[in-house]
Scaffold this motif. Structure first.
Motif, PDB file in Angstrom:
ATOM      1  N   ALA A 136       0.819  -1.211   0.000  1.00 22.15           N
ATOM      2  CA  ALA A 136       0.000   0.000   0.000  1.00 22.15           C
ATOM      3  C   ALA A 136       0.856   1.266   0.000  1.00 22.15           C
ATOM      4  O   ALA A 136       0.402   2.323  -0.453  1.00 22.15           O
ATOM      5  CB  ALA A 136      -0.928   0.016   1.204  1.00 22.15           C
ATOM      6  N   ALA A 137       2.090   1.168   0.482  1.00 19.46           N
ATOM      7  CA  ALA A 137       2.984   2.324   0.528  1.00 19.46           C
ATOM      8  C   ALA A 137       3.669   2.591  -0.808  1.00 19.46           C
ATOM      9  O   ALA A 137       4.461   3.522  -0.920  1.00 19.46           O
ATOM     10  CB  ALA A 137       4.032   2.126   1.620  1.00 19.46           C
ATOM     11  N   THR A 138       3.373   1.779  -1.816  1.00 19.23           N
ATOM     12  CA  THR A 138       3.953   1.980  -3.146  1.00 19.23           C
ATOM     13  C   THR A 138       2.870   2.457  -4.101  1.00 19.23           C
ATOM     14  O   THR A 138       1.710   2.612  -3.721  1.00 19.23           O
ATOM     15  CB  THR A 138       4.561   0.669  -3.687  1.00 19.23           C
ATOM     16  N   THR A 139       3.259   2.650  -5.335  1.00 24.76           N
ATOM     17  CA  THR A 139       2.280   3.004  -6.368  1.00 24.76           C
ATOM     18  C   THR A 139       1.731   1.715  -6.979  1.00 24.76           C
ATOM     19  O   THR A 139       1.832   1.477  -8.179  1.00 24.76           O
ATOM     20  CB  THR A 139       2.946   3.873  -7.451  1.00 24.76           C
ATOM     21  N   TYR A 140       1.124   0.908  -6.129  1.00 23.42           N
ATOM     22  CA  TYR A 140       0.641  -0.405  -6.568  1.00 23.42           C
ATOM     23  C   TYR A 140      -0.505  -0.291  -7.563  1.00 23.42           C
ATOM     24  O   TYR A 140      -0.713  -1.186  -8.376  1.00 23.42           O
ATOM     25  CB  TYR A 140       0.203  -1.256  -5.366  1.00 23.42           C
ATOM     26  N   HIS A 141      -1.257   0.791  -7.511  1.00 28.20           N
ATOM     27  CA  HIS A 141      -2.403   0.943  -8.406  1.00 28.20           C
ATOM     28  C   HIS A 141      -1.991   1.061  -9.877  1.00 28.20           C
ATOM     29  O   HIS A 141      -2.811   0.889 -10.765  1.00 28.20           O
ATOM     30  CB  HIS A 141      -3.249   2.143  -7.984  1.00 28.20           C
ATOM     31  N   LEU A 142      -0.717   1.322 -10.146  1.00 23.88           N
ATOM     32  CA  LEU A 142      -0.230   1.399 -11.518  1.00 23.88           C
ATOM     33  C   LEU A 142       0.121   0.029 -12.097  1.00 23.88           C
ATOM     34  O   LEU A 142       0.369  -0.096 -13.289  1.00 23.88           O
ATOM     35  CB  LEU A 142       0.999   2.310 -11.587  1.00 23.88           C
ATOM     36  N   HIS A 143       0.155  -0.993 -11.241  1.00 25.81           N
ATOM     37  CA  HIS A 143       0.540  -2.333 -11.672  1.00 25.81           C
ATOM     38  C   HIS A 143      -0.533  -3.324 -11.227  1.00 25.81           C
ATOM     39  O   HIS A 143      -0.762  -3.493 -10.027  1.00 25.81           O
ATOM     40  CB  HIS A 143       1.890  -2.733 -11.076  1.00 25.81           C
ATOM     41  N   ALA A 144      -1.169  -3.982 -12.174  1.00 28.50           N
ATOM     42  CA  ALA A 144      -2.268  -4.903 -11.858  1.00 28.50           C
ATOM     43  C   ALA A 144      -1.822  -6.060 -10.963  1.00 28.50           C
ATOM     44  O   ALA A 144      -2.600  -6.547 -10.149  1.00 28.50           O
ATOM     45  CB  ALA A 144      -2.874  -5.437 -13.146  1.00 28.50           C
ATOM     46  N   ALA A 145      -0.592  -6.495 -11.100  1.00 37.02           N
ATOM     47  CA  ALA A 145      -0.105  -7.626 -10.306  1.00 37.02           C
ATOM     48  C   ALA A 145      -0.172  -7.314  -8.819  1.00 37.02           C
ATOM     49  O   ALA A 145      -0.517  -8.184  -8.010  1.00 37.02           O
ATOM     50  CB  ALA A 145       1.320  -7.973 -10.703  1.00 37.02           C
ATOM     51  N   TYR A 146       0.139  -6.094  -8.458  1.00 40.29           N
ATOM     52  CA  TYR A 146       0.122  -5.742  -7.036  1.00 40.29           C
ATOM     53  C   TYR A 146      -1.292  -5.602  -6.494  1.00 40.29           C
ATOM     54  O   TYR A 146      -1.508  -5.688  -5.285  1.00 40.29           O
ATOM     55  CB  TYR A 146       0.933  -4.471  -6.789  1.00 40.29           C
ATOM     56  N   GLY A 147      -2.260  -5.401  -7.353  1.00 43.81           N
ATOM     57  CA  GLY A 147      -3.647  -5.401  -6.913  1.00 43.81           C
ATOM     58  C   GLY A 147      -4.043  -6.765  -6.375  1.00 43.81           C
ATOM     59  O   GLY A 147      -4.747  -6.865  -5.361  1.00 43.81           O
ATOM     60  N   TRP A 148      -3.582  -7.839  -7.039  1.00 35.50           N
ATOM     61  CA  TRP A 148      -3.857  -9.193  -6.568  1.00 35.50           C
ATOM     62  C   TRP A 148      -3.168  -9.453  -5.228  1.00 35.50           C
ATOM     63  O   TRP A 148      -3.768 -10.005  -4.303  1.00 35.50           O
ATOM     64  CB  TRP A 148      -3.401 -10.223  -7.601  1.00 35.50           C
ATOM     65  N   VAL A 149      -1.927  -9.029  -5.106  1.00 33.99           N
ATOM     66  CA  VAL A 149      -1.194  -9.212  -3.851  1.00 33.99           C
ATOM     67  C   VAL A 149      -1.888  -8.448  -2.730  1.00 33.99           C
ATOM     68  O   VAL A 149      -2.048  -8.957  -1.613  1.00 33.99           O
ATOM     69  CB  VAL A 149       0.270  -8.752  -4.000  1.00 33.99           C
ATOM     70  N   MET A 150      -2.330  -7.258  -3.036  1.00 32.34           N
ATOM     71  CA  MET A 150      -3.028  -6.441  -2.041  1.00 32.34           C
ATOM     72  C   MET A 150      -4.341  -7.103  -1.615  1.00 32.34           C
ATOM     73  O   MET A 150      -4.655  -7.158  -0.421  1.00 32.34           O
ATOM     74  CB  MET A 150      -3.300  -5.054  -2.633  1.00 32.34           C
ATOM     75  N   PHE A 151      -5.085  -7.637  -2.576  1.00 30.87           N
ATOM     76  CA  PHE A 151      -6.344  -8.303  -2.254  1.00 30.87           C
ATOM     77  C   PHE A 151      -6.111  -9.509  -1.359  1.00 30.87           C
ATOM     78  O   PHE A 151      -6.760  -9.664  -0.326  1.00 30.87           O
ATOM     79  CB  PHE A 151      -7.078  -8.732  -3.529  1.00 30.87           C
ATOM     80  N   VAL A 152      -5.191 -10.388  -1.755  1.00 35.23           N
ATOM     81  CA  VAL A 152      -4.933 -11.610  -0.987  1.00 35.23           C
ATOM     82  C   VAL A 152      -4.469 -11.274   0.420  1.00 35.23           C
ATOM     83  O   VAL A 152      -4.980 -11.806   1.412  1.00 35.23           O
ATOM     84  CB  VAL A 152      -3.907 -12.507  -1.709  1.00 35.23           C
ATOM     85  N   SER A 153      -3.505 -10.380   0.532  1.00 31.43           N
ATOM     86  CA  SER A 153      -2.943 -10.079   1.854  1.00 31.43           C
ATOM     87  C   SER A 153      -3.961  -9.391   2.757  1.00 31.43           C
ATOM     88  O   SER A 153      -4.071  -9.731   3.939  1.00 31.43           O
ATOM     89  CB  SER A 153      -1.677  -9.238   1.719  1.00 31.43           C
ATOM     90  N   LEU A 154      -4.723  -8.469   2.225  1.00 35.51           N
ATOM     91  CA  LEU A 154      -5.711  -7.766   3.048  1.00 35.51           C
ATOM     92  C   LEU A 154      -6.875  -8.670   3.421  1.00 35.51           C
ATOM     93  O   LEU A 154      -7.340  -8.671   4.574  1.00 35.51           O
ATOM     94  CB  LEU A 154      -6.206  -6.511   2.316  1.00 35.51           C
ATOM     95  N   PHE A 155      -7.357  -9.465   2.473  1.00 36.71           N
ATOM     96  CA  PHE A 155      -8.474 -10.377   2.726  1.00 36.71           C
ATOM     97  C   PHE A 155      -8.127 -11.380   3.817  1.00 36.71           C
ATOM     98  O   PHE A 155      -8.888 -11.561   4.769  1.00 36.71           O
ATOM     99  CB  PHE A 155      -8.840 -11.092   1.421  1.00 36.71           C
ATOM    100  N   PHE A 156      -6.969 -12.027   3.700  1.00 37.75           N
ATOM    101  CA  PHE A 156      -6.601 -13.029   4.699  1.00 37.75           C
ATOM    102  C   PHE A 156      -6.150 -12.404   6.010  1.00 37.75           C
ATOM    103  O   PHE A 156      -6.273 -13.026   7.062  1.00 37.75           O
ATOM    104  CB  PHE A 156      -5.552 -13.993   4.143  1.00 37.75           C
ATOM    105  N   TRP A 157      -5.670 -11.179   5.971  1.00 38.40           N
ATOM    106  CA  TRP A 157      -5.335 -10.490   7.222  1.00 38.40           C
ATOM    107  C   TRP A 157      -6.604 -10.245   8.033  1.00 38.40           C
ATOM    108  O   TRP A 157      -6.639 -10.518   9.238  1.00 38.40           O
ATOM    109  CB  TRP A 157      -4.621  -9.177   6.910  1.00 38.40           C
ATOM    110  N   ILE A 158      -7.654  -9.778   7.371  1.00 38.00           N
ATOM    111  CA  ILE A 158      -8.923  -9.519   8.067  1.00 38.00           C
ATOM    112  C   ILE A 158      -9.520 -10.821   8.593  1.00 38.00           C
ATOM    113  O   ILE A 158      -9.962 -10.891   9.752  1.00 38.00           O
ATOM    114  CB  ILE A 158      -9.911  -8.776   7.137  1.00 38.00           C
ATOM    115  N   LEU A 159      -9.539 -11.869   7.762  1.00 39.96           N
ATOM    116  CA  LEU A 159     -10.091 -13.148   8.223  1.00 39.96           C
ATOM    117  C   LEU A 159      -9.268 -13.766   9.342  1.00 39.96           C
ATOM    118  O   LEU A 159      -9.824 -14.361  10.272  1.00 39.96           O
ATOM    119  CB  LEU A 159     -10.213 -14.123   7.051  1.00 39.96           C
ATOM    120  N   THR A 160      -7.958 -13.628   9.285  1.00 42.13           N
ATOM    121  CA  THR A 160      -7.114 -14.151  10.358  1.00 42.13           C
ATOM    122  C   THR A 160      -7.390 -13.421  11.665  1.00 42.13           C
ATOM    123  O   THR A 160      -7.473 -14.050  12.729  1.00 42.13           O
ATOM    124  CB  THR A 160      -5.622 -14.047   9.981  1.00 42.13           C
TER     125      THR A 160
END
Length: 173
Positions: free
Chosen positions: A49-73
């Motif tokens: 989130a501290a990077t310009t991840y919105h410019l790269h679609a690959a980081y959107g997937w990483v952001m989704f996975v990490s945030l989703f499982f962080w909340i569920l954990t």
């Protein structure tokens, strides 16, 4: 019950009593792994989130996975810490945790590979490169902790490490 000792189950809350903190859960392998997953998952998504991840679609997937499982954990951590899993005894919690950890492991594998493959050392912003590389490392460590949790969850689901010989001896004794 996964991660709970016999004494903890004996003094557990009945379905009608208020929730109580289970200090022994924090010292159990399940509690320690969930705590590590929460900290490591936080590191992954905050570094991305501290990077310009919105410019790269690959980081959107990483952001989704990490945030989703962080909340569920965090949700599972609170459920077990407050012994709420005992109030909802009709849910097969060991099976639910095993499936959750297995899915988290597989999706974190994809997130780690995606994040590591998308790190480009020729980035025009050096701090983005450093944060993305660190996020890749922490995604790998998080993936490993979910894999270990899957192993322990599987053992808990199968009966806390008992085998056919011990179960037959205790059944006929």
């Amino acid at each position: 019950m996964a991660g709970l000792s016999g004494a903890a189950r004996a003094r557990s809350a009945s379905p009608g009593s208020p929730a109580a903190l289970d200090g022994s859960f924090l010292l159990s392998p399940l509690g320690g792994l969930m705590g590590a997953q929460a900290v490591l998952g936080l590191l992954v998504w905050s570094l991305i989130a501290a990077t310009t991840y919105h410019l790269h679609a690959a980081y959107g997937w990483v952001m989704f996975v990490s945030l989703f499982f962080w909340i569920l954990t965090l949700l599972f951590f609170v459920i077990y810490l407050l012994q709420l899993h005992q109030k909802f005894y009709m849910i097969p919690w060991p099976l639910v945790l095993m499936i959750y950890n297995a899915v988290a492991t597989v999706l974190y594998i994809t997130a780690f590979v995606t994040c590591a493959a998308a790190v480009q050392p020729t980035s025009w912003r050096q701090w983005d490169y450093n944060r993305r590389a660190a996020a890749s490392f922490f995604a790998c460590v998080t993936m490993i902790t979910y894999g270990v949790s899957t192993f322990f969850s599987f053992r808990a689901w199968k009966g806390l490490g008992s085998n056919a010989a011990t179960s037959q001896v205790t059944d006929h004794a």
